[in-house]
Design a protein around this motif. Structure first.
Motif, mmCIF file in Angstrom:
data_model
loop_
_atom_site.group_PDB
_atom_site.id
_atom_site.type_symbol
_atom_site.label_atom_id
_atom_site.label_comp_id
_atom_site.label_asym_id
_atom_site.label_seq_id
_atom_site.Cartn_x
_atom_site.Cartn_y
_atom_site.Cartn_z
ATOM 1 N N ALA A 133 0.883 -1.148 -0.458
ATOM 2 C CA ALA A 133 -0.008 0.400 -0.177
ATOM 3 C C ALA A 133 0.768 1.453 0.208
ATOM 4 O O ALA A 133 0.378 2.524 -0.721
ATOM 5 N N ALA A 134 1.461 0.883 0.490
ATOM 6 C CA ALA A 134 3.520 2.505 0.712
ATOM 7 C C ALA A 134 3.698 2.771 -0.582
ATOM 8 O O ALA A 134 4.802 3.794 -1.183
ATOM 9 N N THR A 135 3.996 1.504 -0.786
ATOM 10 C CA THR A 135 4.967 1.160 -2.194
ATOM 11 C C THR A 135 3.999 2.662 -3.229
ATOM 12 O O THR A 135 5.330 3.394 -3.910
ATOM 13 N N LEU A 140 5.485 6.942 -7.284
ATOM 14 C CA LEU A 140 4.470 7.680 -7.721
ATOM 15 C C LEU A 140 5.393 8.785 -7.564
ATOM 16 O O LEU A 140 5.949 9.605 -8.481
ATOM 17 N N PHE A 141 6.150 9.437 -6.575
ATOM 18 C CA PHE A 141 6.219 10.077 -6.275
ATOM 19 C C PHE A 141 8.049 10.374 -6.302
ATOM 20 O O PHE A 141 8.162 11.342 -6.951
ATOM 21 N N ALA A 146 12.230 12.467 -10.480
ATOM 22 C CA ALA A 146 13.126 11.365 -11.244
ATOM 23 C C ALA A 146 12.289 12.657 -12.843
ATOM 24 O O ALA A 146 13.428 13.445 -13.852
ATOM 25 N N LEU A 147 11.417 12.725 -13.058
ATOM 26 C CA LEU A 147 10.775 13.478 -14.735
ATOM 27 C C LEU A 147 10.459 14.530 -14.496
ATOM 28 O O LEU A 147 11.123 15.558 -15.117
ATOM 29 N N ARG A 155 16.303 11.379 -5.275
ATOM 30 C CA ARG A 155 17.371 10.650 -4.186
ATOM 31 C C ARG A 155 17.255 10.575 -3.109
ATOM 32 O O ARG A 155 16.791 8.873 -2.555
ATOM 33 N N ARG A 156 16.439 11.212 -2.584
ATOM 34 C CA ARG A 156 15.802 11.289 -1.276
ATOM 35 C C ARG A 156 14.835 10.258 -1.471
ATOM 36 O O ARG A 156 15.203 8.785 -0.406
ATOM 37 N N ILE A 157 14.393 9.667 -1.518
ATOM 38 C CA ILE A 157 12.597 9.359 -1.453
ATOM 39 C C ILE A 157 13.367 7.975 -2.248
ATOM 40 O O ILE A 157 11.906 6.782 -1.798
ATOM 41 N N ALA A 158 13.915 7.907 -2.837
ATOM 42 C CA ALA A 158 14.381 6.830 -3.401
ATOM 43 C C ALA A 158 15.063 5.029 -3.050
ATOM 44 O O ALA A 158 15.374 4.896 -2.304
#
Length: 184
Positions: A133-135, A140-141, A146-147, A155-158
């Motif tokens: 569910a969190a994925t 998406l973010f 990136a886009l 990078r922080r969220i990845a």
């Protein structure tokens, strides 16, 4: 001193950010509805029997592309990283459509194992469901940043998205193999 990273078309980017927020909320809710109300969207004659196995293959391939994407970005091969992550996103999207198609037609299968294996199965399943569910929002973010060329945010969220998404993909395959003997 750091300079702000450029964004592509801020007005258009806002639309995509709103879309990401909406999808991050709607998709887990839709999946929950299918789980708690199986058969609500039944399409007569639709044969979905093979979809759990197809979903396991899609999850396996998604995990593979995620690992390749990580490998390439660690070696600063951005174009290859982008291709692998695009493939992972595409496969994850196809998986989601296939998963929804299956669960819209068939009630969830009950696990028949006993003892310790039952506890292990439900631990894996519960963590898989919660993190899946969190994925949705994380992916998406991460893609949005990136886009829109907000690479510091990307990078922080990845750093969170990658291990969570990989865990969800791998545990999806594990759950499939553990529940497969109980499909009717």
């Amino acid at each position: 001193m750091t300079t702000p990273e450029p964004t592509l078309n801020p007005a258009g980017a806002t639309k995509y950010k709103v879309l990401a927020v909406v999808l991050a909320a709607v998709i887990p809710i839709a999946v929950a509805v299918l789980y708690y109300f199986p058969g609500v969207f039944v399409i007569p004659g639709l044969n979905v029997k093979a979809l759990p196995a197809v979903n396991a293959v899609l999850n396996s391939l998604t995990a593979l592309f995620l690992m390749l994407g990580y490998y390439f970005i660690r070696r600063k091969q951005v174009a290859r990283h982008r291709a692998m992550m695009g493939a992972a996103f595409l496969l994850g999207s196809v998986f989601l459509l296939s998963y929804v198609a299956y669960h819209s037609q068939v009630a969830s299968t009950k696990f028949g194992g006993e003892g310790l294996i039952k506890g292990i199965y439900y631990f894996i399943l519960l963590t898989h469901i919660l993190l899946a569910a969190a994925t949705v929002g994380l992916v998406l973010f991460t893609l949005y940043f990136a886009l829109t060329e907000q690479f510091a945010k990307h990078r922080r969220i990845a750093r969170w998205t990658y291990p969570v998404w990989l865990y969800v993909s791998v545990t999806g395959v594990i759950v499939y193999f553990m529940i497969a003997p109980y499909y009717t």
